[in-house]
Design a protein around this motif. Sequence first.
Motif, PDB file in Angstrom:
ATOM      1  N   LEU A   1       8.526  -2.449  -4.138  1.00 22.19           N
ATOM      2  CA  LEU A   1       8.165  -2.840  -5.497  1.00 22.19           C
ATOM      3  C   LEU A   1       6.972  -3.786  -5.468  1.00 22.19           C
ATOM      4  CD1 LEU A   1      11.776  -3.796  -6.696  1.00 22.19           C
ATOM      5  CD2 LEU A   1      10.654  -1.570  -6.993  1.00 22.19           C
ATOM      6  N   THR A   2       6.232  -3.820  -6.559  1.00 19.55           N
ATOM      7  CA  THR A   2       5.225  -4.864  -6.735  1.00 19.55           C
ATOM      8  C   THR A   2       5.253  -5.351  -8.177  1.00 19.55           C
ATOM      9  OG1 THR A   2       3.299  -3.558  -7.508  1.00 19.55           O
ATOM     10  CG2 THR A   2       3.687  -3.650  -5.121  1.00 19.55           C
ATOM     11  N   LEU A   3       4.966  -6.636  -8.356  1.00 17.48           N
ATOM     12  CA  LEU A   3       4.634  -7.135  -9.684  1.00 17.48           C
ATOM     13  C   LEU A   3       3.183  -6.783  -9.942  1.00 17.48           C
ATOM     14  CD1 LEU A   3       6.310 -10.661  -9.870  1.00 17.48           C
ATOM     15  CD2 LEU A   3       6.983  -8.564 -11.054  1.00 17.48           C
ATOM     16  N   SER A   4       2.925  -6.182 -11.098  1.00 19.84           N
ATOM     17  CA  SER A   4       1.589  -5.674 -11.386  1.00 19.84           C
ATOM     18  C   SER A   4       1.211  -5.995 -12.822  1.00 19.84           C
ATOM     19  CB  SER A   4       1.535  -4.158 -11.152  1.00 19.84           C
ATOM     20  OG  SER A   4       1.898  -3.840  -9.821  1.00 19.84           O
ATOM     21  N   TYR A   5      -0.091  -5.986 -13.083  1.00 18.06           N
ATOM     22  CA  TYR A   5      -0.627  -6.337 -14.396  1.00 18.06           C
ATOM     23  C   TYR A   5      -1.580  -5.226 -14.796  1.00 18.06           C
ATOM     24  CZ  TYR A   5       1.031 -10.447 -12.028  1.00 18.06           C
ATOM     25  OH  TYR A   5       1.794 -11.305 -11.274  1.00 18.06           O
ATOM     26  N   VAL A   6      -1.190  -4.453 -15.828  1.00 18.07           N
ATOM     27  CA  VAL A   6      -1.924  -3.230 -16.152  1.00 18.07           C
ATOM     28  C   VAL A   6      -2.319  -3.212 -17.619  1.00 18.07           C
ATOM     29  CG1 VAL A   6      -0.717  -1.945 -14.339  1.00 18.07           C
ATOM     30  CG2 VAL A   6       0.182  -1.905 -16.679  1.00 18.07           C
ATOM     31  N   ASP A   7      -3.277  -2.357 -17.937  1.00 19.47           N
ATOM     32  CA  ASP A   7      -3.683  -2.075 -19.306  1.00 19.47           C
ATOM     33  C   ASP A   7      -2.429  -1.705 -20.111  1.00 19.47           C
ATOM     34  OD1 ASP A   7      -4.502  -0.408 -21.598  1.00 19.47           O
ATOM     35  OD2 ASP A   7      -6.503  -0.448 -20.719  1.00 19.47           O
ATOM     36  N   PRO A   8      -2.265  -2.288 -21.304  1.00 18.32           N
ATOM     37  CA  PRO A   8      -1.056  -1.996 -22.092  1.00 18.32           C
ATOM     38  C   PRO A   8      -0.801  -0.512 -22.323  1.00 18.32           C
ATOM     39  CG  PRO A   8      -2.251  -3.844 -23.062  1.00 18.32           C
ATOM     40  CD  PRO A   8      -3.123  -3.296 -21.972  1.00 18.32           C
ATOM     41  N   ARG A   9      -1.859   0.303 -22.316  1.00 17.77           N
ATOM     42  CA  ARG A   9      -1.670   1.745 -22.539  1.00 17.77           C
ATOM     43  C   ARG A   9      -0.899   2.402 -21.406  1.00 17.77           C
ATOM     44  NH1 ARG A   9      -7.781   3.426 -23.272  1.00 17.77           N
ATOM     45  NH2 ARG A   9      -7.893   1.843 -21.613  1.00 17.77           N
ATOM     46  N   TYR A  10      -0.798   1.732 -20.261  1.00 16.26           N
ATOM     47  CA  TYR A  10      -0.123   2.302 -19.098  1.00 16.26           C
ATOM     48  C   TYR A  10       1.144   1.519 -18.738  1.00 16.26           C
ATOM     49  CZ  TYR A  10      -4.537   4.765 -18.644  1.00 16.26           C
ATOM     50  OH  TYR A  10      -5.639   5.551 -18.897  1.00 16.26           O
ATOM     51  N   SER A  11       1.668   0.743 -19.676  1.00 14.12           N
ATOM     52  CA  SER A  11       2.783  -0.156 -19.375  1.00 14.12           C
ATOM     53  C   SER A  11       4.155   0.425 -19.707  1.00 14.12           C
ATOM     54  CB  SER A  11       2.607  -1.482 -20.130  1.00 14.12           C
ATOM     55  OG  SER A  11       2.625  -1.272 -21.533  1.00 14.12           O
ATOM     56  N   GLU A  12       4.214   1.609 -20.267  1.00 15.94           N
ATOM     57  CA  GLU A  12       5.502   2.204 -20.637  1.00 15.94           C
ATOM     58  C   GLU A  12       6.250   2.622 -19.372  1.00 15.94           C
ATOM     59  OE1 GLU A  12       8.478   3.328 -23.264  1.00 15.94           O
ATOM     60  OE2 GLU A  12       6.583   2.301 -23.719  1.00 15.94           O
ATOM     61  N   PRO A  13       7.527   2.217 -19.228  1.00 16.22           N
ATOM     62  CA  PRO A  13       8.300   2.654 -18.061  1.00 16.22           C
ATOM     63  C   PRO A  13       8.287   4.173 -17.915  1.00 16.22           C
ATOM     64  CG  PRO A  13       9.472   0.911 -19.205  1.00 16.22           C
ATOM     65  CD  PRO A  13       8.295   1.261 -20.069  1.00 16.22           C
ATOM     66  N   GLY A  14       8.108   4.609 -16.678  1.00 18.39           N
ATOM     67  CA  GLY A  14       8.012   6.034 -16.383  1.00 18.39           C
ATOM     68  C   GLY A  14       6.587   6.531 -16.237  1.00 18.39           C
ATOM     69  N   THR A  15       5.604   5.731 -16.674  1.00 19.27           N
ATOM     70  CA  THR A  15       4.200   6.125 -16.539  1.00 19.27           C
ATOM     71  C   THR A  15       3.824   6.223 -15.063  1.00 19.27           C
ATOM     72  OG1 THR A  15       3.651   5.015 -18.616  1.00 19.27           O
ATOM     73  CG2 THR A  15       1.821   5.507 -17.134  1.00 19.27           C
ATOM     74  N   ARG A  16       3.061   7.248 -14.726  1.00 21.35           N
ATOM     75  CA  ARG A  16       2.629   7.427 -13.341  1.00 21.35           C
ATOM     76  C   ARG A  16       1.223   6.866 -13.150  1.00 21.35           C
ATOM     77  NH1 ARG A  16       5.451   8.209  -9.129  1.00 21.35           N
ATOM     78  NH2 ARG A  16       3.912   9.628  -8.217  1.00 21.35           N
ATOM     79  N   VAL A  17       1.040   6.109 -12.064  1.00 18.28           N
ATOM     80  CA  VAL A  17      -0.255   5.541 -11.700  1.00 18.28           C
ATOM     81  C   VAL A  17      -0.430   5.677 -10.191  1.00 18.28           C
ATOM     82  CG1 VAL A  17      -0.282   3.906 -13.630  1.00 18.28           C
ATOM     83  CG2 VAL A  17       0.727   3.218 -11.446  1.00 18.28           C
ATOM     84  N   GLN A  18      -1.582   5.235  -9.708  1.00 19.35           N
ATOM     85  CA  GLN A  18      -1.850   5.233  -8.268  1.00 19.35           C
ATOM     86  C   GLN A  18      -2.346   3.859  -7.850  1.00 19.35           C
ATOM     87  OE1 GLN A  18      -4.735   8.443  -8.213  1.00 19.35           O
ATOM     88  NE2 GLN A  18      -3.226   9.868  -7.380  1.00 19.35           N
ATOM     89  N   VAL A  19      -1.906   3.422  -6.681  1.00 27.36           N
ATOM     90  CA  VAL A  19      -2.332   2.145  -6.115  1.00 27.36           C
ATOM     91  C   VAL A  19      -3.191   2.432  -4.889  1.00 27.36           C
ATOM     92  CG1 VAL A  19      -1.573  -0.008  -5.030  1.00 27.36           C
ATOM     93  CG2 VAL A  19      -0.258   0.954  -6.935  1.00 27.36           C
ATOM     94  N   VAL A  20      -4.375   1.825  -4.853  1.00 26.98           N
ATOM     95  CA  VAL A  20      -5.265   1.986  -3.699  1.00 26.98           C
ATOM     96  C   VAL A  20      -4.795   1.018  -2.620  1.00 26.98           C
ATOM     97  CG1 VAL A  20      -7.619   1.918  -2.840  1.00 26.98           C
ATOM     98  CG2 VAL A  20      -7.172   2.592  -5.226  1.00 26.98           C
ATOM     99  N   TRP A  21      -4.313   1.573  -1.500  1.00 33.58           N
ATOM    100  CA  TRP A  21      -3.793   0.746  -0.413  1.00 33.58           C
ATOM    101  C   TRP A  21      -4.803   0.686   0.714  1.00 33.58           C
ATOM    102  CZ3 TRP A  21      -0.359  -2.834   0.284  1.00 33.58           C
ATOM    103  CH2 TRP A  21      -0.028  -3.216   1.593  1.00 33.58           C
ATOM    104  N   GLY A  22      -5.127  -0.530   1.149  1.00 33.04           N
ATOM    105  CA  GLY A  22      -6.059  -0.723   2.259  1.00 33.04           C
ATOM    106  C   GLY A  22      -7.234  -1.590   1.858  1.00 33.04           C
ATOM    107  N   ALA A  23      -7.555  -2.575   2.666  1.00 31.64           N
ATOM    108  CA  ALA A  23      -8.661  -3.487   2.374  1.00 31.64           C
ATOM    109  C   ALA A  23      -9.975  -2.731   2.354  1.00 31.64           C
ATOM    110  CB  ALA A  23      -8.707  -4.594   3.427  1.00 31.64           C
ATOM    111  N   PRO A  24     -10.962  -3.212   1.586  1.00 28.86           N
ATOM    112  CA  PRO A  24     -12.281  -2.581   1.594  1.00 28.86           C
ATOM    113  C   PRO A  24     -12.833  -2.473   3.021  1.00 28.86           C
ATOM    114  CG  PRO A  24     -12.143  -4.228  -0.149  1.00 28.86           C
ATOM    115  CD  PRO A  24     -10.896  -4.369   0.666  1.00 28.86           C
ATOM    116  N   GLY A  25     -13.390  -1.310   3.343  1.00 30.38           N
ATOM    117  CA  GLY A  25     -13.955  -1.096   4.668  1.00 30.38           C
ATOM    118  C   GLY A  25     -12.976  -0.557   5.682  1.00 30.38           C
TER     119      GLY A  25
END
Length: 428
Positions: free
Chosen positions: A373-397
Amino acid sequence: MNASIVNFMRNAPATYHPGWGAAEFTDWQDEQLSWKNSCYLGDWSFLWEIQVDGPDALRLFEQSSVNSFAKFPIGAAKHLVQCNDNGKVIAEGVLMRIGEQSFRTQSTTAFWTAWLIRNGDYDVTYSKPSRFQFQVSGPNALAVCEKAAGESLTDIGFMHFRTVRIAGVEVHALRQGMAGEVGFELHGDAAHAEDVRAAILASGEEFGIRRLGRRTAMINHLEAAFPTGGWHYLADMFADGFMPFMLEEFDLMGLSGKIGGSFESDDIDDYFLSPIALGWGKSVKFDHEFTGRAALEREIANPSKVRVTLEFDSQDVVDIYGSLFEDGEPYQFLDIPHQERWVAWSDAVRNDDGDVIGISTVPGYSYYFRKVLTLSYVDPRYSEPGTRVQVVWGAPGTRQKLIGATVAPAPYKKDNRRADLLALARPA
């Protein structure tokens, strides 16, 4: 200037947090289950604390924080939130009113309040008492604390405290619950910490009490949605001269501020968050003048970010570990159950079109829910439970991976902090 701050913090060493006494006491799985099945004893004595005394003490806190002080009797506590002129959080922590002109505050609010006193025009003084701060939280917390104190504690309202005696020592018992369960924080003279700790553990033995170690302590903050500075957000502590003041006045335990994650910006302001984005909007009261008021009035009418929990797709997490056993560059390691390093984590959250729509903070593995799990802060348009998003994992470079994630509520687990203590009390 902003770009140089970002560059410095990205390249700062990732220092390990020395708190909580040990990494593990039984093991982290066992300790994680404690606030669901029994209760834990956690040691937050490492938190910085100051006592503020004087006729201007209340005015100081009122002018510097978003909280209302229209009602704040002796024996009450607040989650104190202090902001900059742009409405972004500088500091937050517990504030306890111990007398008509006397207050104690712990955590980063100790830093900022001391700074305001040093540089302001307030008829107050501050001192740095040496005190222990233990948390007992979970379904059996009331029974353990009542046995240790030798009296009923059902009269203590949520975010109120009074004096009890444990092991013959005067202790302030503050009812709160950082695990989202019934809980008490026990504050007293550090000289008696070991006696009080031993008495709590002895009282808790029949109730299955566990000691909470560093590896899993922050999972309760994650499940219960209590964002913590230096982990789940970056506080604005970059006022001119403030860093030298902190180094001179407080023991920082060797900790250094660091930014981690895939989110990229040259503007340090893009890493700061408001109390509204952090989920503390109910604490923002416009019944007084305070630093950041105008900015927060605008934001509360049109919020740009909403606090949510993200559930990482489990197979994507497995793929990260699988890369350790393949040729080539592995993905950045995802530490479970929770990183022990002091890093303000900020991963970019994207929608299906690849647009950045928020920030995902340091991930943690919940053994109870069997999810990362992560605590996250997103645009309200994407805050409804069940919404699918993607997280970019890995430091730049570095090698990066898109982790599929599902929006879930924050808090993730049911909030039981305000449970009726009379219903929980054992028969006499």
